[in-house]
Design a protein around this motif. Structure first.
Motif, PDB file in Angstrom:
ATOM      1  N   ARG A   1       0.910  -1.024  -0.041  1.00  0.00           N
ATOM      2  CA  ARG A   1      -0.095  -0.098  -0.089  1.00  0.00           C
ATOM      3  C   ARG A   1       0.940   1.173   0.076  1.00  0.00           C
ATOM      4  NH1 ARG A   1      -2.629  -3.586  -1.294  1.00  0.00           N
ATOM      5  NH2 ARG A   1      -4.310  -4.253  -0.347  1.00  0.00           N
ATOM      6  N   PRO A   2       0.708   2.276  -0.618  1.00  0.00           N
ATOM      7  CA  PRO A   2       1.484   3.555  -0.887  1.00  0.00           C
ATOM      8  C   PRO A   2       1.778   4.120   0.551  1.00  0.00           C
ATOM      9  CG  PRO A   2      -0.372   3.438  -2.564  1.00  0.00           C
ATOM     10  CD  PRO A   2      -0.674   2.597  -1.804  1.00  0.00           C
ATOM     11  N   SER A   3       2.803   4.651   1.018  1.00  0.00           N
ATOM     12  CA  SER A   3       3.024   5.439   1.864  1.00  0.00           C
ATOM     13  C   SER A   3       2.212   6.639   1.880  1.00  0.00           C
ATOM     14  CB  SER A   3       4.402   5.653   2.056  1.00  0.00           C
ATOM     15  OG  SER A   3       5.087   6.528   1.110  1.00  0.00           O
ATOM     16  N   PRO A   4       2.130   7.421   3.144  1.00  0.00           N
ATOM     17  CA  PRO A   4       1.486   8.612   3.109  1.00  0.00           C
ATOM     18  C   PRO A   4       1.900   9.535   2.035  1.00  0.00           C
ATOM     19  CG  PRO A   4       1.831   7.860   5.435  1.00  0.00           C
ATOM     20  CD  PRO A   4       2.492   6.988   4.410  1.00  0.00           C
ATOM     21  N   ILE A   5       0.970  10.534   1.746  1.00  0.00           N
ATOM     22  CA  ILE A   5       1.430  11.581   0.796  1.00  0.00           C
ATOM     23  C   ILE A   5       2.870  12.054   1.171  1.00  0.00           C
ATOM     24  CG2 ILE A   5       0.229  13.390   1.536  1.00  0.00           C
ATOM     25  CD1 ILE A   5      -0.310  14.487  -1.189  1.00  0.00           C
ATOM     26  N   GLY A   6       3.774  12.331   0.329  1.00  0.00           N
ATOM     27  CA  GLY A   6       4.858  12.772   0.677  1.00  0.00           C
ATOM     28  C   GLY A   6       5.248  14.325   0.692  1.00  0.00           C
ATOM     29  N   ASP A   7       6.395  14.846   1.147  1.00  0.00           N
ATOM     30  CA  ASP A   7       6.736  16.158   1.370  1.00  0.00           C
ATOM     31  C   ASP A   7       7.055  16.809   0.128  1.00  0.00           C
ATOM     32  OD1 ASP A   7       7.805  18.507   2.110  1.00  0.00           O
ATOM     33  OD2 ASP A   7       9.471  17.429   3.430  1.00  0.00           O
TER      34      ASP A   7
END
Length: 191
Positions: free
Chosen positions: A7-13
């Motif tokens: 599952r994708p990681s949380p939205i990035g910086d």
């Protein structure tokens, strides 16, 4: 790890800036590994093939011409590229077709802060590029952690959360979501 469990990681910086008549995505991610290990993942052709959207015809750790082959389902596309700066293990910059990619690696107390500056032609590509790099960097982290999963690239990325990430990054950048990049139709590519 089972790739089906990914599952994708949380939205990035991320951030974006106008660069003349072009746009630059700035994608920052903290990694648990030292800069030399991250540098190898960015430059070694075998490691690139395990996580990036392209393969490289040679090690990217020295300046000069190179062919990068974009992997998009069954139709790989060779693109001329040029490594313009290579300062191991802190700075790598190269062209990819008309795009410019600049990877900056900064040692932190616990690993490396990776900052990718990806310059593109059109603003509406920023969310698409961010979503793609998001997935690729997730895969790279698994590789660096010694828990590799297969690369996520091309149209297969839509099965792993690309569309949702594209939508989230479009909202973050306040750019209308234009969906999937246009794919050439078979009749457009026929000789």
């Amino acid at each position: 790890m089972n790739p089906d469990a990914y599952r994708p990681s949380p939205i990035g910086d991320v951030d974006c800036t106008a660069t003349g008549d072009r746009w630059t995505l700035v994608f920052t991610r903290d990694l648990r590994h030292p800069p030399r290990k991250v540098w190898a993942a960015l430059t070694d052709p075998d490691q690139l093939a395990a996580w990036a959207p392209y393969t490289a015809g040679r090690d990217l750790g020295t300046p000069g011409a190179v062919t990068l082959t974009m992997i998009d389902d069954e139709k790989p596309q060779d693109l001329p590229a040029e490594v313009t700066r290579a300062e191991p293990p802190t700075l790598l910059e190269y062209t990819l077709g008309d795009d410019i990619l600049r990877w900056e690696l900064t040692a932190t107390g616990s690993g490396t802060r990776l900052a990718l500056h990806h310059t593109v032609q059109a603003r509406d590509w920023l969310p698409k590029v961010a979503a793609g790099w998001h997935l690729c960097l997730d895969v790279a982290e698994h590789l660096l952690d010694g828990d590799p999963i297969p690369p996520i690239r091309g149209m297969a990325a839509t099965e792993f959360g690309w569309s949702e990430l594209n939508d989230q990054y479009a909202r973050k950048f306040d750019i209308p979501n234009t969906g999937l990049p246009e794919q050439p139709r078979d009749e457009d590519t026929a000789s």
